[in-house]
Design a protein around this motif. Structure first.
Motif, PDB file in Angstrom:
ATOM      1  N   LEU A  75       0.860  -1.181   0.000  1.00 42.25           N
ATOM      2  CA  LEU A  75       0.000   0.000   0.000  1.00 42.25           C
ATOM      3  C   LEU A  75       0.897   1.232   0.000  1.00 42.25           C
ATOM      4  O   LEU A  75       1.952   1.242   0.635  1.00 42.25           O
ATOM      5  CB  LEU A  75      -0.896   0.016   1.237  1.00 42.25           C
ATOM      6  N   ASN A  76       0.462   2.259  -0.714  1.00 38.95           N
ATOM      7  CA  ASN A  76       1.272   3.468  -0.807  1.00 38.95           C
ATOM      8  C   ASN A  76       1.216   4.239   0.518  1.00 38.95           C
ATOM      9  O   ASN A  76       0.137   4.624   0.961  1.00 38.95           O
ATOM     10  CB  ASN A  76       0.757   4.337  -1.950  1.00 38.95           C
ATOM     11  N   LEU A  93      -0.573   7.936   0.601  1.00 39.91           N
ATOM     12  CA  LEU A  93      -1.940   8.174   0.151  1.00 39.91           C
ATOM     13  C   LEU A  93      -2.914   7.563   1.148  1.00 39.91           C
ATOM     14  O   LEU A  93      -2.644   6.502   1.710  1.00 39.91           O
ATOM     15  CB  LEU A  93      -2.170   7.544  -1.233  1.00 39.91           C
ATOM     16  N   ARG A 141      -8.310   7.053  -0.761  1.00 42.74           N
ATOM     17  CA  ARG A 141      -7.791   7.377  -2.093  1.00 42.74           C
ATOM     18  C   ARG A 141      -7.432   6.092  -2.857  1.00 42.74           C
ATOM     19  O   ARG A 141      -7.755   5.926  -4.025  1.00 42.74           O
ATOM     20  CB  ARG A 141      -6.557   8.275  -1.926  1.00 42.74           C
ATOM     21  N   GLN A 142      -6.777   5.179  -2.170  1.00 47.14           N
ATOM     22  CA  GLN A 142      -6.312   3.965  -2.837  1.00 47.14           C
ATOM     23  C   GLN A 142      -7.459   3.011  -3.145  1.00 47.14           C
ATOM     24  O   GLN A 142      -7.367   2.204  -4.062  1.00 47.14           O
ATOM     25  CB  GLN A 142      -5.235   3.273  -1.996  1.00 47.14           C
ATOM     26  N   LEU A 143      -8.537   3.126  -2.366  1.00 49.57           N
ATOM     27  CA  LEU A 143      -9.686   2.266  -2.633  1.00 49.57           C
ATOM     28  C   LEU A 143     -10.510   2.780  -3.805  1.00 49.57           C
ATOM     29  O   LEU A 143     -11.057   2.010  -4.587  1.00 49.57           O
ATOM     30  CB  LEU A 143     -10.585   2.204  -1.392  1.00 49.57           C
ATOM     31  N   GLU A 151      -9.602   4.943  -6.369  1.00 45.28           N
ATOM     32  CA  GLU A 151      -9.031   5.353  -7.655  1.00 45.28           C
ATOM     33  C   GLU A 151      -9.305   4.344  -8.763  1.00 45.28           C
ATOM     34  O   GLU A 151      -9.533   4.736  -9.910  1.00 45.28           O
ATOM     35  CB  GLU A 151      -7.531   5.656  -7.530  1.00 45.28           C
ATOM     36  N   GLY A 152      -9.335   3.054  -8.417  1.00 40.70           N
ATOM     37  CA  GLY A 152      -9.613   2.051  -9.435  1.00 40.70           C
ATOM     38  C   GLY A 152     -10.995   2.233 -10.052  1.00 40.70           C
ATOM     39  O   GLY A 152     -11.162   2.219 -11.271  1.00 40.70           O
ATOM     40  N   MET A 208      -6.221  -4.501   1.195  1.00 39.71           N
ATOM     41  CA  MET A 208      -5.800  -4.982  -0.129  1.00 39.71           C
ATOM     42  C   MET A 208      -6.929  -5.784  -0.779  1.00 39.71           C
ATOM     43  O   MET A 208      -7.177  -5.666  -1.983  1.00 39.71           O
ATOM     44  CB  MET A 208      -4.564  -5.892  -0.009  1.00 39.71           C
ATOM     45  N   MET A 266      -9.570  -3.528  -1.928  1.00 39.65           N
ATOM     46  CA  MET A 266      -9.123  -2.868  -3.150  1.00 39.65           C
ATOM     47  C   MET A 266      -9.317  -3.785  -4.351  1.00 39.65           C
ATOM     48  O   MET A 266      -9.743  -3.351  -5.428  1.00 39.65           O
ATOM     49  CB  MET A 266      -7.637  -2.515  -3.028  1.00 39.65           C
TER      50      MET A 266
END
Lengths: 332, 318
Positions: free
Chosen positions: A104-105, A108, A112-114, A116-117, A165, A168
């Motif tokens: 995971l970044n 961020l 945000r990471q969830l 963006e996809g 993860m 995500m």
């Protein structure tokens, strides 16, 4: 059921300073819709490279998919353009990686990471993506998602990060999830939770899963079918139940014997596989397992093909498969 | 976050005090003073000792060191730098215009350096080991190898010979005539900016390469993000930190460190003033300059610290 993923004669190589390594050497296997398939083997046997090949994330210029076909829903992924492949990644095939701490970044937020996809694949509006992200966090068992969404990965424990993860991976409703050793980096108690979670979600949502693992316990509980890999090749293929009851390759047999079992006397000795995993730059001629094999015969200098042993599709790549069947029954 | 900012801000005060003590003592360790520098006659003859003592008394140089120091400190506390020992004019007046020039030049040069370094570094990283990478490498190492004053001379000569045109040689403040001002300052800014982009370009490239190997970049690719988004959102924010440090330290240095470039372009910046101040043993002026540059340095550092905390959430909670 239709074949969701069909890998045919896939060969992936890496150029190293000591020569060309065939990390994956002509393997064929498939995943049906909604099914969980396991890829099992020691470190360096080509399991992860197989998964990365499907995603076409093998790092050039050293790594290269040399030949083969990867049919996903009837399309050969290896023939797609880069842009078409990008559209497949995340939306149709998603991946869960081994290291939740580094995958995971760190700079961020989880939200945000969830989101963006979804924003990229489905042009979901931020508000809708946020709502879905909250739902996903709830699905993977993270409490108080409202508070958690704007937090950063370092606020979460390893197990929690792996849940993120998974969330995500599920975000864009993929048909297939590739889970590359999803629990290896976690505590044993957390491992079971994560695997249960993945199984329940895959059943609920009807997502097919490829679980890559070196842990046969995981295979027994969670996989429908198993592919055992050794030195870049598949050496045995069977349903999970069949593989346990009736292993037909000496390597599989060795793996099963090296796992402690609760139904055996407590002081029973474990029976490890002798020797080291092979050096892929200097494989022995013929069967790659023969230097470590207890059942070695003269014919082993010729590579044995992966052949079906029965009508149910149990395959093994061993000249002595028939004899091992009886041997394993004696020891089991 | 507020506590973090306050803590960093308070740490500036003792540092500045240390700088003050150090520069005060160092200047007085150097042989000679402003009176000797001024009255040194031809052939090394001195004016009469009496006259010199009188002059020293006027400037307060006859007082014990601790007294001189406290007087200076008392002035500083009121933001009063005093008067120049050489010219007798208030130091604030002496510095004002030169500070404006130097600050503008440093800002312009840093902007040029940043605009060169970040895109070039990223480009070199994603095109690693291709001709693009090598071209960027040659470009930035050439910049490092050429002193900016020499590049400046070449620029002036080039413009003179090819275009029969010389940039204005007299400084016009930006607020008086922006066009005239930029026509003069853009050349030294280019020469200096190009040179100082080299280190940050290299740093940007290596930081980017390192980040691109991280697991989270693979995760981002597995999500099917566009390369542009992976670079800008996932990679750059992680890779920019070391580059930010270098650019800001260079920026702080450029304020007072461009002595030779200022000569070449006939600019009366802080660098030149520094050299003059030291040569004339103008204690008050040199001290003021050092304090100014030190404050500037610390402020830039402070801003970078805040930017770090803003960019990397892990730092905020330490």
């Amino acid at each position: 059921m239709a074949k969701l993923l069909q890998v045919n004669h896939l060969r992936t190589t890496f150029a190293t300073s000591t020569g060309l390594v065939r990390a994956v050497d002509g393997v064929s296997w498939d995943v049906e819709e909604g099914e969980t398939v396991a890829l099992v083997g020691e470190s360096g046997c080509g399991k992860s490279v197989s998964a990365l090949s499907i995603m076409r994330l093998i790092a050039p210029p050293a790594g290269r998919i040399e030949s083969g076909e990867i049919f996903f829903k009837g399309r050969d992924l290896l023939r797609l353009s880069d842009e078409e492949m990008r559209e497949v990644r995340g939306s149709e095939i998603a991946m869960v990686f081994q290291e939740p701490m580094t995958s995971l970044n760190p700079v961020l937020t989880v939200g945000r990471q969830l989101t963006e996809g979804m924003e990229i694949h489905y042009r979901t509006q931020p508000a809708a993506a946020r709502a879905r992200a909250l739902k996903l966090l709830e699905m993977v068992g993270i409490s108080d998602p409202e508070r958690r969404l704007p937090q950063y990965p370092h606020h979460f424990s390893g197990g929690m990060r792996q849940r993120i993860m998974i969330a995500m991976a599920l975000a864009c409703n993929p048909q297939l999830i590739l889970a590359d050793e999803p629990t290896t980096a976690l505590d044993v108690t957390i491992q079971a939770q994560i695997l249960e979670l993945m199984r329940n979600l895959s059943r609920e949502l009807g997502v097919a899963m490829l679980i890559i693992t070196h842990n046969l316990g995981v295979v027994a509980r969670y996989a429908d079918r198993v592919n055992v890999m050794y030195a870049g090749r598949i050496i045995e293929q069977a349903t999970a139940a069949e593989l346990y009851a009736n292993p037909r390759h000496p390597y599989t047999l060795g793996l099963l014997h090296s796992v402690p079992r609760l139904d055996e006397p407590r002081r029973a000795r474990l029976d490890p596989i002798e020797g080291q995993p092979p050096d892929l730059t200097r494989l022995p001629p013929g069967c790659a397992f023969q230097p470590r094999c207890k059942y070695r015969v003269e014919r082993c200098v010729e590579a044995p093909p992966l052949v079906p042993l029965d009508a149910a599709g149990h395959c093994a790549a061993c000249w002595e498969a028939a004899n091992i069947a009886s041997a394993s029954r004696v020891t089991a | 976050m507020a506590f973090y900012i306050l803590k960093r801000l308070l740490a500036i005060i003792p540092t500045l005090f240390g700088v003050a003590v150090l520069i005060f003592l160092l200047l007085r360790v150097v042989p000679g003073d402003v009176v000797e520098a001024r009255y040194m006659g031809e052939g090394g003859q001195f004016q009469s000792q009496e006259l010199m003592q009188l002059e020293r008394k006027k400037l307060g140089l006859d007082q014990p060191l601790w007294k001189q120091f406290t007087t200076w400190m008392a002035g500083l506390a009121r933001l009063d730098f005093g008067i120049s020992m050489w010219t007798g004019a208030p130091i604030t007046e002496e510095i004002k215009l030169r500070f404006a020039l130097s600050l503008q030049l440093a800002l312009m040069a840093s902007t040029i350096a940043t605009l060169l370094a970040i895109p070039l570094g990223i480009l070199a990283a994603i095109k690693q080991d291709t001709w693009v990478d090598y071209a960027v490498r040659v470009f930035s190492i050439a910049g490092l190898a050429m002193p900016s004053f020499w590049l400046g001379i070449l620029m002036i000569l080039g413009m003179l010979i090819i275009f029969k045109w010389l940039p204005p040689m007299v400084f016009t403040p930006l607020w008086v005539n922006p066009w005239e001002n930029l026509a003069q300052l853009i050349w030294p800014a280019l020469a200096v900016g190009y040179r100082y982009s080299a280190v940050s370009t290299r740093m940007m490239r290596s930081a980017m390469l390192e980040v691109l190997r991280e697991d989270y970049i693979r995760t981002a690719r597995a999500k099917g993000l566009w390369l542009k988004l992976i670079l800008s959102r996932h990679a750059l924010k992680n890779a920019i930190l070391p580059v930010l440090t270098i650019i800001s330290l260079e920026f702080a240095f450029l304020l007072g460190g461009l002595v030779v470039t200022e000569q070449v372009f006939n600019l009366n910046g802080l660098g030149m003033l520094f050299v003059e101040g030291i040569a004339r043993r103008d204690y008050t002026l040199t001290q003021a300059l050092v304090m100014l540059v030190a404050t500037f340095f610390l402020t830039v550092n402070f801003v970078v610290d805040i930017a770090y905390a803003w960019l990397d959430p892990r730092i905020r909670y330490r």
